[in-house]
Motif scaffolding. Structure first.
Motif, short mmCIF file in Angstrom:
data_model
loop_
_atom_site.label_atom_id
_atom_site.label_comp_id
_atom_site.label_asym_id
_atom_site.label_seq_id
_atom_site.Cartn_x
_atom_site.Cartn_y
_atom_site.Cartn_z
N MET A 61 0.84 -1.19 0.00
CA MET A 61 0.00 0.00 0.00
C MET A 61 0.88 1.25 0.00
O MET A 61 1.93 1.26 0.64
N PRO A 62 0.43 2.28 -0.69
CA PRO A 62 1.22 3.52 -0.72
C PRO A 62 1.20 4.23 0.63
O PRO A 62 0.31 4.02 1.45
N GLU A 63 2.18 5.07 0.82
CA GLU A 63 2.24 5.89 2.02
C GLU A 63 1.03 6.83 2.04
O GLU A 63 0.56 7.25 0.99
N PRO A 64 0.54 7.18 3.23
CA PRO A 64 -0.57 8.14 3.30
C PRO A 64 -0.16 9.49 2.69
O PRO A 64 1.02 9.84 2.66
N PHE A 65 -1.15 10.20 2.22
CA PHE A 65 -0.98 11.54 1.67
C PHE A 65 -1.43 12.52 2.74
O PHE A 65 -2.57 12.43 3.22
N GLN A 66 -0.56 13.43 3.13
CA GLN A 66 -0.91 14.40 4.16
C GLN A 66 -0.46 15.79 3.75
O GLN A 66 0.70 15.99 3.38
N CYS A 67 -1.39 16.72 3.84
CA CYS A 67 -1.09 18.14 3.63
C CYS A 67 -1.81 18.90 4.72
O CYS A 67 -3.03 18.93 4.77
N HIS A 68 -1.04 19.50 5.61
CA HIS A 68 -1.63 20.24 6.73
C HIS A 68 -1.28 21.71 6.63
O HIS A 68 -0.22 22.08 6.13
N GLY A 69 -2.19 22.55 7.10
CA GLY A 69 -1.94 23.99 7.13
C GLY A 69 -2.01 24.66 5.78
O GLY A 69 -1.40 25.71 5.57
N VAL A 70 -2.77 24.08 4.84
CA VAL A 70 -2.91 24.67 3.50
C VAL A 70 -3.88 25.85 3.59
O VAL A 70 -4.96 25.74 4.19
N GLN A 71 -3.50 27.00 3.03
CA GLN A 71 -4.37 28.16 3.02
C GLN A 71 -5.67 27.83 2.27
O GLN A 71 -5.63 27.26 1.18
N ALA A 72 -6.79 28.18 2.85
CA ALA A 72 -8.10 27.91 2.25
C ALA A 72 -8.45 29.00 1.24
O ALA A 72 -9.43 29.73 1.38
N VAL A 73 -7.62 29.09 0.20
CA VAL A 73 -7.82 30.04 -0.89
C VAL A 73 -7.78 29.26 -2.20
O VAL A 73 -7.14 28.21 -2.28
N PRO A 74 -8.48 29.74 -3.23
CA PRO A 74 -8.61 28.97 -4.47
C PRO A 74 -7.30 28.43 -5.05
O PRO A 74 -7.23 27.25 -5.41
N GLN A 75 -6.28 29.25 -5.17
CA GLN A 75 -5.04 28.79 -5.80
C GLN A 75 -4.42 27.62 -5.03
O GLN A 75 -4.02 26.62 -5.62
N ALA A 76 -4.37 27.72 -3.72
CA ALA A 76 -3.79 26.64 -2.91
C ALA A 76 -4.65 25.38 -2.95
O ALA A 76 -4.13 24.26 -3.00
N LEU A 77 -5.97 25.56 -2.97
CA LEU A 77 -6.86 24.41 -3.01
C LEU A 77 -6.80 23.70 -4.36
O LEU A 77 -6.88 22.47 -4.42
N ARG A 78 -6.64 24.45 -5.44
CA ARG A 78 -6.48 23.82 -6.76
C ARG A 78 -5.20 22.99 -6.80
O ARG A 78 -5.20 21.88 -7.34
N ARG A 79 -4.13 23.53 -6.25
CA ARG A 79 -2.86 22.79 -6.20
C ARG A 79 -3.02 21.51 -5.38
O ARG A 79 -2.55 20.45 -5.77
N LEU A 80 -3.71 21.60 -4.26
CA LEU A 80 -3.95 20.44 -3.42
C LEU A 80 -4.78 19.40 -4.17
O LEU A 80 -4.50 18.20 -4.08
N ARG A 81 -5.76 19.85 -4.93
CA ARG A 81 -6.57 18.92 -5.74
C ARG A 81 -5.70 18.17 -6.73
O ARG A 81 -5.81 16.95 -6.87
N HIS A 82 -4.79 18.86 -7.40
CA HIS A 82 -3.91 18.20 -8.37
C HIS A 82 -2.96 17.22 -7.68
O HIS A 82 -2.72 16.13 -8.19
N ASP A 83 -2.44 17.60 -6.53
CA ASP A 83 -1.55 16.70 -5.77
C ASP A 83 -2.30 15.45 -5.32
O ASP A 83 -1.77 14.34 -5.36
N LEU A 84 -3.55 15.64 -4.87
CA LEU A 84 -4.36 14.49 -4.45
C LEU A 84 -4.63 13.57 -5.63
O LEU A 84 -4.52 12.34 -5.50
N LEU A 85 -4.96 14.12 -6.79
CA LEU A 85 -5.20 13.30 -7.97
C LEU A 85 -3.96 12.47 -8.32
O LEU A 85 -4.07 11.27 -8.58
#
Length: 135
Positions: free
Chosen positions: A1-25
């Motif tokens: 199984m792959p290592e868990p994916f963790q991103c903490h303290g991400v700014q809740a602003v559109p640009q940061a959330l879009r980047r997080l979406r791409h990283d999650l994908l």
């Protein structure tokens, strides 16, 4: 199984959330999840992230969001946590609003969706079976 994916303290602003979406994908696909299922996972997760930006913070500055994802033997789970308090979003001036359908989208896209709100924020736990039961 792959290592868990963790991103903490991400700014809740559109640009940061879009980047997080791409990283999650990228993480979901690297975990071997089929592209259609990966799309469901990212769609529901991004909707939960967008809800943080819309509802969790009072506008006195962007708050933060945490995302934790893990593959378990029978499922993949994504947990999104904010540290704010619910606030009613600004009214949508468009004649036909798509607002207010986020929870429906979460529940339709995930096999399980649990939303727990409290004084210290909201936790959204989404899960998808890795071997879904077929009719």
């Amino acid at each position: 199984m792959p290592e868990p994916f963790q991103c903490h303290g991400v700014q809740a602003v559109p640009q940061a959330l879009r980047r997080l979406r791409h990283d999650l994908l990228a993480w979901v696909l690297a975990a071997g999840v089929e592209p259609d299922r990966a799309g469901d996972i990212v769609l529901a997760s991004y909707e939960a992230l967008a809800n943080v930006a819309d509802h969790a913070y009072d506008g006195a500055g962007a708050g933060v969001v945490d995302l934790d994802a893990a593959v378990h033997p029978d499922r993949i789970e994504v947990v999104i946590t904010d540290h704010g308090r619910w606030r009613t979003p600004v009214a949508d001036p468009r004649p036909v609003s798509l607002r207010g359908r986020g929870l429906l989208l979460l529940r339709a896209s995930a096999d399980r969706a649990d939303i727990s709100a409290g004084e210290d924020g909201t936790v959204v736990t989404l899960a998808w079976d890795l071997a879904p039961v077929r009719p």
